[in-house]
Design a protein around this motif. Structure first.
Motif, PDB file in Angstrom:
ATOM      1  N   LEU A   1      29.277  17.000  11.820  1.00 20.84           N
ATOM      2  CA  LEU A   1      27.978  17.653  11.636  1.00 20.84           C
ATOM      3  C   LEU A   1      26.915  17.116  12.595  1.00 20.84           C
ATOM      4  CD1 LEU A   1      27.789  17.819   7.734  1.00 20.84           C
ATOM      5  CD2 LEU A   1      28.623  19.551   9.329  1.00 20.84           C
ATOM      6  N   GLU A   2      26.870  15.782  12.756  1.00 20.70           N
ATOM      7  CA  GLU A   2      25.777  15.203  13.543  1.00 20.70           C
ATOM      8  C   GLU A   2      26.183  13.845  14.091  1.00 20.70           C
ATOM      9  OE1 GLU A   2      21.161  13.626  12.907  1.00 20.70           O
ATOM     10  OE2 GLU A   2      22.382  14.277  11.199  1.00 20.70           O
ATOM     11  N   HIS A   3      25.901  13.607  15.373  1.00 20.26           N
ATOM     12  CA  HIS A   3      26.046  12.281  15.967  1.00 20.26           C
ATOM     13  C   HIS A   3      24.763  11.502  15.718  1.00 20.26           C
ATOM     14  CE1 HIS A   3      29.031  14.187  19.051  1.00 20.26           C
ATOM     15  NE2 HIS A   3      29.603  13.955  17.885  1.00 20.26           N
ATOM     16  N   ARG A   4      24.881  10.344  15.086  1.00 19.64           N
ATOM     17  CA  ARG A   4      23.692   9.541  14.785  1.00 19.64           C
ATOM     18  C   ARG A   4      23.415   8.480  15.849  1.00 19.64           C
ATOM     19  NH1 ARG A   4      21.774   9.322   9.451  1.00 19.64           N
ATOM     20  NH2 ARG A   4      21.745  11.450   8.617  1.00 19.64           N
ATOM     21  N   VAL A   5      24.402   8.150  16.682  1.00 23.04           N
ATOM     22  CA  VAL A   5      24.271   7.099  17.700  1.00 23.04           C
ATOM     23  C   VAL A   5      24.714   7.676  19.044  1.00 23.04           C
ATOM     24  CG1 VAL A   5      25.022   4.809  18.433  1.00 23.04           C
ATOM     25  CG2 VAL A   5      24.693   5.287  16.006  1.00 23.04           C
ATOM     26  N   PHE A   6      23.968   7.365  20.091  1.00 19.64           N
ATOM     27  CA  PHE A   6      24.277   7.874  21.420  1.00 19.64           C
ATOM     28  C   PHE A   6      25.131   6.868  22.195  1.00 19.64           C
ATOM     29  CE2 PHE A   6      20.175   9.881  20.317  1.00 19.64           C
ATOM     30  CZ  PHE A   6      20.577  11.199  20.377  1.00 19.64           C
ATOM     31  N   ALA A   7      25.860   7.361  23.182  1.00 20.20           N
ATOM     32  CA  ALA A   7      26.702   6.516  24.025  1.00 20.20           C
ATOM     33  C   ALA A   7      25.861   5.431  24.695  1.00 20.20           C
ATOM     34  CB  ALA A   7      27.410   7.361  25.079  1.00 20.20           C
ATOM     35  N   GLY A   8      26.406   4.223  24.750  1.00 17.06           N
ATOM     36  CA  GLY A   8      25.715   3.097  25.357  1.00 17.06           C
ATOM     37  C   GLY A   8      24.960   2.229  24.374  1.00 17.06           C
ATOM     38  N   ARG A   9      24.752   2.714  23.130  1.00  9.30           N
ATOM     39  CA  ARG A   9      24.015   1.939  22.137  1.00  9.30           C
ATOM     40  C   ARG A   9      24.941   0.935  21.436  1.00  9.30           C
ATOM     41  NH1 ARG A   9      19.266   4.452  20.368  1.00  9.30           N
ATOM     42  NH2 ARG A   9      18.262   5.443  22.152  1.00  9.30           N
TER      43      ARG A   9
END
Length: 351
Positions: A298-306
């Motif tokens: 449904l939803e990504h809560r964290v972005f790549a690199g974090r």
């Protein structure tokens, strides 16, 4: 489905590579190395192309060895990771020469966790590295690398000055780690020059510790890297699914890991066991984050690199299987007479 992994050990004058698929290991012939730039994207592309020609199938993963000198340098490690990403492998894993050497099945002694091991790599560039043995992989504590490459063949490289540098470097890195030579469980001696008896004799006499030498010591690093790459299946983290209809996705990720990438887009469905994302640890191991059950992202809560940790809900998902088992919604009808009004605070209905 069987995954294939390419393992590449870059050297200043020669590169070794192997293709790994389950129990099969195939050596790959590598192009000649240019001494001025042994590791660049063009050369890596050439090695990958040659490996693909032998595999006749897609290569799924890439493992690169890195010199012990950059084993703990985050910026230089990041540069190697970026190079691999440019070659089409953003999830490439890195292993230092010293860690690979003690992972070699012909090298690694049966030592308990937390024991200290000195690795002396006498290749073109000599290095000494102190490692602490650990369950997942040894931890690099300190290192020294010769300022100049030793390019002369034969006994010329085993001069008294070179051996004095090696002994002094071993003592220095042990002292920097707050240990003493008596605490060293073993000295592992690898690299082509380790074939000459003078090196082992000097280390044994000066440090007073057992010296371990594998067969074909010049191939210890590539053998260890292959063994390490075959353990990829053990770097999968499975989500623990709660019984909610819309649920957070969480994993027990290693400390200070960063999210590498999402492999399942928002709105996309996935089966149980699917790899939905990957994280990279500070020592450049890559873990697959797998789904505990089927679902819809449904939803990504964290972005790549974090940075991520075990307390983070990295995404929100819902299980179509759970929803399909719900009972039909009950609709209740209430018979009333007269008019009804909602209070201003929207808390009550009054007749």
């Amino acid at each position: 489905m069987t995954q294939s992994a390419l393992v590449v050990d870059f050297g200043n004058y020669q590169t070794a590579a192997a293709l790994v698929a389950e129990d099969q290991i195939q050596a790959i012939a590598c192009p000649p190395v240019h001494p001025d730039s042994p590791l660049d994207e063009r050369y890596l592309h050439a090695v990958i192309t040659e490996a693909g020609r032998h595999a006749q199938a897609r290569i799924d993963r890439l493992t690169l060895t890195i010199p012990t000198a950059i084993g703990r340098d985050e910026f230089r490690r990041a540069a190697v990771v970026a190079l691999a990403a440019g070659a089409g492998f953003p999830d490439a894993e890195l292993i230092s020469d010293a860690v690979a050497a003690v992972t070699d099945p012909f090298t690694r002694p049966d030592l308990p966790d937390d024991s200290l091991v000195l690795v002396c790599d006498l290749g073109v560039s000599w290095s000494a590295t102190l490692l602490r043995m650990a369950p997942e992989q040894p931890v690099q504590l300190a290192e020294e690398t010769a300022s100049e490459s030793l390019t002369r063949a034969g006994l010329d490289i085993l001069t008294d000055s070179a051996l004095r540098w090696l002994i002094a470097s071993c003592r220095a890195i042990v002292a920097r780690a707050g240990a003493s030579p008596g605490e060293i469980a073993a000295v592992v001696l690898v690299g082509g020059a380790s074939r000459f008896p003078a090196a082992a004799s000097a280390l044994r006499a000066e440090l007073g510790r057992p010296v371990l030498q594998p067969i074909d010591p010049e191939f210890a690093v590539i053998r260890g890297a292959v063994q390490w790459a075959r353990q990829t299946a053990g770097r999968k983290l499975i989500a623990v699914p709660p019984s909610w209809r819309v649920e957070p996705l969480q994993w027990a990720v290693p400390e200070r890991a960063r999210l590498l990438r999402w492999l399942v887009a928002e709105g996309q469905s996935y089966p149980a066991g699917a790899c939905v994302a990957q994280v990279r640890t500070p020592d450049d191991r890559v873990y697959d984050l797998t789904a505990g059950r089927e679902g819809i992202m449904l939803e990504h809560r964290v972005f790549a690199g974090r940075y991520v940790n075990s307390d983070n809900a990295l995404a929100m998902a819902r299980s179509a299987m759970l929803i399909s088992g719900d009972r039909p919604t009950k609709r209740l009808a209430m018979k009333v007479s007269g008019d009804w009004m909602l209070t201003p605070d929207r808390q009550y209905l009054v007749e």
